[in-house]
Design an enzyme around this catalytic site. Structure first.
Site, short mmCIF file in Angstrom:
data_model
loop_
_atom_site.label_atom_id
_atom_site.label_comp_id
_atom_site.label_asym_id
_atom_site.label_seq_id
_atom_site.Cartn_x
_atom_site.Cartn_y
_atom_site.Cartn_z
N ASN A 149 -42.86 -4.25 -88.42
CA ASN A 149 -44.81 -4.18 -88.49
C ASN A 149 -45.07 -4.97 -89.89
OD1 ASN A 149 -47.25 -3.99 -88.76
ND2 ASN A 149 -46.79 -1.58 -89.11
N TRP A 150 -45.72 -6.09 -90.17
CA TRP A 150 -45.64 -7.39 -91.16
C TRP A 150 -47.14 -6.17 -91.48
CZ3 TRP A 150 -45.35 -12.68 -89.14
CH2 TRP A 150 -43.90 -13.30 -88.63
N LYS A 151 -47.95 -5.52 -90.47
CA LYS A 151 -49.17 -4.91 -91.38
C LYS A 151 -49.37 -6.46 -91.69
CE LYS A 151 -46.91 -0.87 -93.02
NZ LYS A 151 -47.08 0.12 -93.20
N HIS A 170 -50.44 3.79 -85.12
CA HIS A 170 -49.59 4.15 -86.22
C HIS A 170 -50.29 4.87 -87.60
CE1 HIS A 170 -47.62 2.22 -90.70
NE2 HIS A 170 -46.92 1.77 -89.52
N GLU A 190 -50.98 4.50 -90.32
CA GLU A 190 -52.52 3.91 -91.17
C GLU A 190 -53.34 3.52 -90.32
OE1 GLU A 190 -50.10 0.19 -92.29
OE2 GLU A 190 -48.67 2.25 -93.96
N GLU A 245 -42.08 8.62 -87.39
CA GLU A 245 -42.36 8.05 -88.86
C GLU A 245 -43.29 9.08 -89.73
OE1 GLU A 245 -42.72 3.17 -88.19
OE2 GLU A 245 -44.95 3.94 -88.29
N GLY A 250 -43.55 3.37 -96.62
CA GLY A 250 -43.55 2.31 -97.69
C GLY A 250 -43.38 3.08 -98.56
N SER A 310 -39.34 3.25 -94.26
CA SER A 310 -38.42 3.11 -95.56
C SER A 310 -36.82 2.46 -94.91
CB SER A 310 -38.32 4.28 -97.18
OG SER A 310 -39.47 4.18 -97.24
N GLY A 370 -41.85 -3.03 -94.72
CA GLY A 370 -41.78 -4.04 -96.11
C GLY A 370 -40.32 -4.54 -95.43
C1 PEP Z 1 -43.95 1.29 -91.08
O1 PEP Z 1 -45.55 1.20 -91.63
O2 PEP Z 1 -44.42 1.15 -89.83
C2 PEP Z 1 -42.85 1.13 -92.02
C3 PEP Z 1 -41.47 1.83 -91.44
O3 PEP Z 1 -43.35 0.74 -93.59
P1 PEP Z 1 -41.87 0.92 -93.73
O4 PEP Z 1 -40.62 0.29 -93.40
O5 PEP Z 1 -42.59 -0.42 -95.19
O6 PEP Z 1 -41.76 2.00 -94.71
#
Ligand code: PEP
Length: 251
Positions: free
Chosen positions: A9-11, A95, A97, A167, A173, A213, A235
């Site tokens: 997931n590049w966001k 998600h 966010e 998640e 993040g 993460s 990330g």
């Molecule tokens: C995500 O946003 O789906 C995610 C898991 O981010 P990160 O790997 O950066 O924690």
């Protein structure tokens, strides 16, 4: 046997050049391997070009969000049919966010899930608790609500097109991933809920990704957990240096 599913997931990250370089490396690395399913979710504006760069490869392309309506006066929105039109095969919905920054409710997420499946897209449905909810002992109640509401309109025969991503918001993040034990507990709970909703065969076949993460240093121990069937990676999906090892270690 569930094939591990690793999705990036590049966001709202990368520019056009960096995105093309990343998928070129990924395409070559994945080749014709069938022991793992790999996917990327670029920002809307790059979807068309990234889908063309990955055409004929084993790397799927999807979106990070979509509108719950099929067309019309919805300024700034993108429909499921438009995503399919530019080569997307799946969409990430619910998600954290989207839920916490943009206020998406369980009801809206459920409507989007139905709209995505109707448009021909597969779905990654995200569920997960905040740190306050975990500390208040509400983890199971929160993921139960996210899962049951999110799947509200999904017919049993469409469940093969749905992946669940656990998640925990506190792990996204932050650099603090859930331990394999913490992930295992929630994944097992989610699989039990799936069985209650749709029966043992669907529960056994549905993939449940872990996200939060994930990096090369922790992916293998997380993927070793029984009910963890892959990862949704933020990330660490932005660079071949971290995402390619995750693809290798996540099998
Ligand atoms: C995500 O946003 O789906 C995610 C898991 O981010 P990160 O790997 O950066 O924690």
């Amino acid at each position: 046997m569930r094939t591990p599913y690793l999705a990036g997931n590049w966001k709202m990250n990368l520019d056009r050049r960096a995105a093309l370089d990343l998928v070129s490396a990924l395409r070559e690395h994945v080749g014709d391997r069938t022991d793992v399913d790999v996917a990327v979710a670029p920002p809307f504006v790059y979807l068309d070009e990234i889908a063309r760069a990955l055409a004929g490869s084993r790397v799927a392309v999807g979106a990070q969000n979509m509108c719950d309506e099929p067309s019309g006066a919805f300024t700034g929105e993108v429909s499921g049919a438009m995503l399919v039109d530019v080569g997307a095969s799946f969409v990430i919905l619910g998600h954290s966010e989207r839920r916490h920054v943009y206020g998406e409710t369980d009801d809206l997420v459920a409507t989007k899930v139905g709209a995505a499946l109707s448009a021909g897209l597969d779905v990654i449905l995200c569920v997960g608790e905040t740190i306050q909810e975990r500390e208040a002992g509400e983890t199971e109640a929160v993921v139960r609500r996210h899962l049951t509401q999110g799947l509200r309109d999904v017919a049993r025969e469409d469940m093969r097109r749905v992946t669940i991503a656990y998640e925990p918001v506190w792990a996204i993040g932050t650099g603090h991933n859930a331990t394999p034990e913490q992930a295992g507990e929630v994944h097992q709970y989610l699989r039990g809920l799936l069985e209650g909703l749709h029966g043992a065969a669907v529960a056994e076949a549905t993939r449940i990704q872990y996200g939060g993460s994930v990096k090369p240093a922790n992916v293998a121990e997380l993927m070793a957990v029984d009910d963890v069937d892959g990862a949704l990676v933020g990330g660490a999906s932005l660079s071949p240096d971290s995402f390619l090892p995750i693809v290798d270690l996540g099998r």
